[in-house]
Design a protein around this motif. Structure first.
Motif, short mmCIF file in Angstrom:
data_model
loop_
_atom_site.label_atom_id
_atom_site.label_comp_id
_atom_site.label_asym_id
_atom_site.label_seq_id
_atom_site.Cartn_x
_atom_site.Cartn_y
_atom_site.Cartn_z
N SER A 277 -49.61 2.36 13.18
CA SER A 277 -48.33 1.76 12.73
C SER A 277 -47.16 2.32 13.24
O SER A 277 -46.13 1.46 13.47
CB SER A 277 -48.28 1.94 11.09
N ALA A 278 -46.95 3.53 13.64
CA ALA A 278 -45.94 4.21 14.24
C ALA A 278 -45.65 3.69 15.66
O ALA A 278 -44.50 3.06 15.97
CB ALA A 278 -46.06 5.41 14.15
N ILE A 279 -46.90 3.28 16.36
CA ILE A 279 -46.76 2.62 17.54
C ILE A 279 -46.06 1.26 17.46
O ILE A 279 -45.31 0.81 18.22
CB ILE A 279 -48.11 2.82 18.20
N VAL A 280 -46.62 0.47 16.70
CA VAL A 280 -46.26 -0.71 16.67
C VAL A 280 -44.89 -0.98 16.20
O VAL A 280 -44.06 -1.62 16.54
CB VAL A 280 -47.05 -1.69 15.26
N LEU A 281 -44.52 -0.01 15.35
CA LEU A 281 -42.96 -0.02 14.67
C LEU A 281 -42.06 0.38 16.08
O LEU A 281 -41.07 -0.41 16.30
CB LEU A 281 -42.80 0.74 13.84
N ASP B 270 -53.09 -8.36 15.30
CA ASP B 270 -52.66 -7.80 14.07
C ASP B 270 -51.21 -7.31 13.91
O ASP B 270 -50.57 -7.55 12.79
CB ASP B 270 -53.62 -6.38 13.69
N GLY B 271 -50.62 -6.69 15.14
CA GLY B 271 -49.54 -6.59 15.19
C GLY B 271 -48.48 -7.76 14.84
O GLY B 271 -47.60 -7.86 13.88
N VAL B 272 -48.96 -8.86 15.53
CA VAL B 272 -48.12 -10.22 15.33
C VAL B 272 -48.13 -10.62 13.85
O VAL B 272 -47.05 -10.97 13.30
CB VAL B 272 -48.64 -10.90 16.26
N ILE B 273 -49.51 -10.72 13.24
CA ILE B 273 -49.70 -11.01 11.99
C ILE B 273 -48.70 -10.26 10.99
O ILE B 273 -48.17 -10.50 10.00
CB ILE B 273 -50.96 -10.82 11.37
N ALA B 274 -48.60 -8.84 11.33
CA ALA B 274 -47.80 -8.06 10.50
C ALA B 274 -46.22 -8.20 10.47
O ALA B 274 -45.66 -7.44 9.60
CB ALA B 274 -48.07 -6.47 10.71
N LEU B 275 -45.81 -8.96 11.53
CA LEU B 275 -44.51 -9.32 11.67
C LEU B 275 -43.79 -9.92 10.37
O LEU B 275 -44.30 -10.87 9.91
CB LEU B 275 -44.00 -10.08 12.98
N PRO B 276 -42.54 -9.45 10.16
CA PRO B 276 -41.68 -10.10 8.93
C PRO B 276 -41.31 -11.56 9.79
O PRO B 276 -40.37 -11.55 10.21
CB PRO B 276 -40.68 -9.24 8.57
N PHE B 277 -42.23 -12.65 9.77
CA PHE B 277 -41.74 -13.43 10.67
C PHE B 277 -40.68 -14.21 10.81
O PHE B 277 -40.29 -14.71 11.61
CB PHE B 277 -43.16 -14.35 10.91
#
Lengths: 317, 309
Positions: free
Chosen positions: A12-16, B133-140
């Motif tokens: 999560s930290a990397i994604v952030l 997963d990263g794209v899905i997690a975005l506050p889109f």
């Protein structure tokens, strides 16, 4: 479990971190920078002045370097100043966050309170008239444009009936709990109605799946009371996927808040982000967006943890 | 190598007939198909309606603002005296076209990502799926607003492109596709992961078929049903998204009417002309719910294994 948790936190930290750079770069691509605004405010400014100011504020440096400088300041706790509000960014952000928490919290609880019994009722008699009616209602809920719903509610309750305010917050000094609550009714109603449909469908699907399991047949065969089987044995297990999906949908909640808050002029995070982007308030937009991303990632992390905590069958090595 | 397990030969008719039988049982989906066909026909016929009424979607008549419905203006006129019905029909052309295009582009993107991840597996799979997963997690929505506000001139696109009227249409399609591909990608990846272990794929592999050929000829045809279902379901979402962005003033340029931007000014007008806010929203609502029912019906018809209950 702790190993898995650590992995997820690091991920999560990397994604952030990646997102902070992406958002920083994107915001740089929006029309106008602070110097453009100064030029339009001061017709006497020459292009040499503008170039000197750009150099002074470091705006002429490559994006990586500017990002590095910003990151260093931000990690040191300096998030900059909001131009629109003439206040430090955090002073603007914190009250907005509180307002959004109230709005989202209330509508979330109300929506689940309606969706749980509806979803369970639909799943108990699949393809019956009840199921059909509930499904129709749920599809309507996920298909209605939220801003249109808000407009309809305003037309009905503010224009025609005139019993609720069309938006905003109580005037200063015109406080009191009930006055504040009156202003919350329509935004909360909009968000609640817009999310009931999705929640109902999740509950129905999860319940259908659970009711097919062998242990439910066993409980029924033992002659247990039907309601007890449904609510004690089935519902508790059906809630596991529901909790996950709901937590994963945290990002959608923010989107709903943005629309609702903008229409009702409700001073929360969504309206703050929208206004900051519209007004080219770079510092505020950047931090507010990152905060929304951080909260979304935290929601996803919580979903994973809740999943493991609620279901003893799942082990993460 | 010329026969592959898609059932497109003799047995194919039977499969399609079976699917049609199952689809017909889903009355809401059948009704939705009719609704969508009527809406599409009306949108296509917009110039005809203009000719009959003797007006056009951009024709301003300031002496005739907020006119009540009449034979000349069946649904009345808006704040600039433009015919509401004609604008609604033209809006439908744009909204439906944008919705379909963006949904198809997302589906193609998602299929490419999902197939590569599922077929090749390993590191590529892990990387692509983490990215998804990263794209899905975005506050889109907040991010879409930033994307919609980006100055294309700063990206180095020529001014003629940036200033053209239709760039707002392309931009919307691109933006929606950028976030919309994830559903199809996960679906395709999951299916490809299990399909690549099946005997017919192994047989093709043993005969020396390459990865591209196996994916295109042996795996993709087996994924048509779920992709069609997911794409149909996403058209509704895309139309909703377009309408939200246009409502906020960030979508399609006001010069080109769409259902969303017909609602842009509606909030200021609700005290004077509530009906103007009502019609476009109703059409969006009807279209979105019809696409959702259609997708649901297609799922039952094409993918009976996934049927609940």
């Amino acid at each position: 479990m702790s190993r898995y948790l650590l992995d997820r936190v690091v991920q999560s930290a990397i994604v952030l971190a990646l997102m902070s750079f992406a958002i920083y770069a994107l915001i740089g691509l929006m029309p106008g920078d602070p110097i453009d605004l100064m030029i339009s405010a001061d017709p006497k400014m020459t292009s040499e002045d503008a170039a000197r100011l750009r150099a002074l504020y470091g705006l002429d440096k490559p994006i990586i370097e500017r990002y590095g400088n910003w990151l260093q300041a931000a990690l040191g706790g300096d998030f900059g100043y909001s131009r629109m509000h003439a206040k430090p960014v955090l002073d603007v952000l914190v009250p907005a966050l509180g307002n959004t928490a109230v709005l989202l919290g209330l509508s979330f609880v109300l929506s689940i309170a309606v969706a749980l019994p509806l979803g369970v009722a639909a799943a108990r008699r699949p393809y019956s008239r009840t199921d059909y009616a509930i499904n129709l209602f749920a599809f309507a809920g996920i298909s209605v444009p939220p801003f249109w719903l808000a407009l309809l509610l305003i037309i009905l309750f503010a224009v025609i009936l005139g019993i609720l305010p069309a938006g905003g917050v109580p005037a200063v000094g015109d406080g009191g709990f009930w006055e504040g609550a009156r202003y919350l009714v329509l935004p909360v109603a909009t968000l609640t109605i817009a999310s009931i449909g999705g929640h109902t469908r999740y509950v129905r699907a999860a319940m259908l799946e659970t009711l097919r399991q062998d242990y439910i047949q066993t409980a029924r065969a033992k002659g247990l009371d039907q309601d007890l089987v449904v609510y004690k044995h089935a519902l508790r297990n059906a809630l596991i996927p529901v909790v996950t999906i709901v937590a994963l949908n945290f990002g959608y909640l923010f989107s709903g808040a943005l629309i609702t808050e903008t229409i009702f002029a409700y001073p929360g995070m969504g309206k703050l982000i929208f206004d900051a982007i519209m007004a080219n308030d770079f510092n505020l937009a950047l931090i507010a967006l990152l905060f929304a991303a951080l909260l979304t990632l935290l929601g996803n992390l919580l979903a994973d943890i809740a999943y493991a905590a609620l279901d003893p069958r799942i082990s993460y090595r | 190598m010329s026969r592959h397990p898609t059932g497109q030969t003799a047995g194919g008719q039977g499969m399609l007939a079976l699917a049609w039988m199952r689809f017909r049982r889903h009355r809401l989906a059948l009704g939705s198909t009719v609704v969508l066909a009527v809406l599409a026909a009306l949108a296509v016929a917009a110039p005809l309606v203009e000719a009959i009424l003797g007006t056009s979607f951009g024709e301003v008549d300031l002496f005739n603002r907020f006119a009540a419905p009449s034979p000349a203006h069946p649904l009345g006129t808006d704040e600039l005296g433009r015919d509401v019905l004609v604008r609604l029909l033209h809006g439908g052309r744009i909204s439906l076209a944008v919705g379909l295009t963006a949904a198809v582009v997302s589906a193609i993107l998602g299929t490419v990502v999902g197939l590569s991840a599922g077929y090749y597996g390993g590191r590529l799979d892990a990387l692509l799926m983490r990215f998804t997963d990263g794209v899905i997690a975005l506050p889109f929505l907040p991010l879409l607003i930033v994307l919609a506000a980006v100055d294309l001139g700063k990206l180095g696109l020529p001014a003629a492109v940036v200033q053209s009227e239709y760039v707002s249409l392309m931009r919307i399609v691109a933006i929606v596709a950028l976030v919309g591909w994830t559903t199809v990608a996960r679906l395709v990846r999951g299916a490809a992961l299990s399909l690549r272990e099946r005997e017919f794929v192994l047989a093709a592999h043993a005969q020396g078929a390459g990865g591209m050929r196996i994916m295109a000829v042996h795996i993709l045809p087996n994924l048509v049903s779920p992709i069609v279902v997911a794409t149909t379901l996403s058209v509704g979402n895309v139309i909703l998204l377009e309408s939200v962005l246009s409502f906020l003033g960030l979508g399609i340029e006001p010069a080109i009417p769409s259902w969303g931007n017909l609602l842009t000014g509606a909030q200021e007008l609700i005290w004077d002309a509530p009906a103007l806010a009502f019609y476009p929203g109703l059409l969006i609502f009807a279209t979105v719910i019809a696409f959702n029912f259609l997708g649901d019906g297609l799922q039952d018809a094409l993918d009976p294994k996934a049927m609940e209950g």
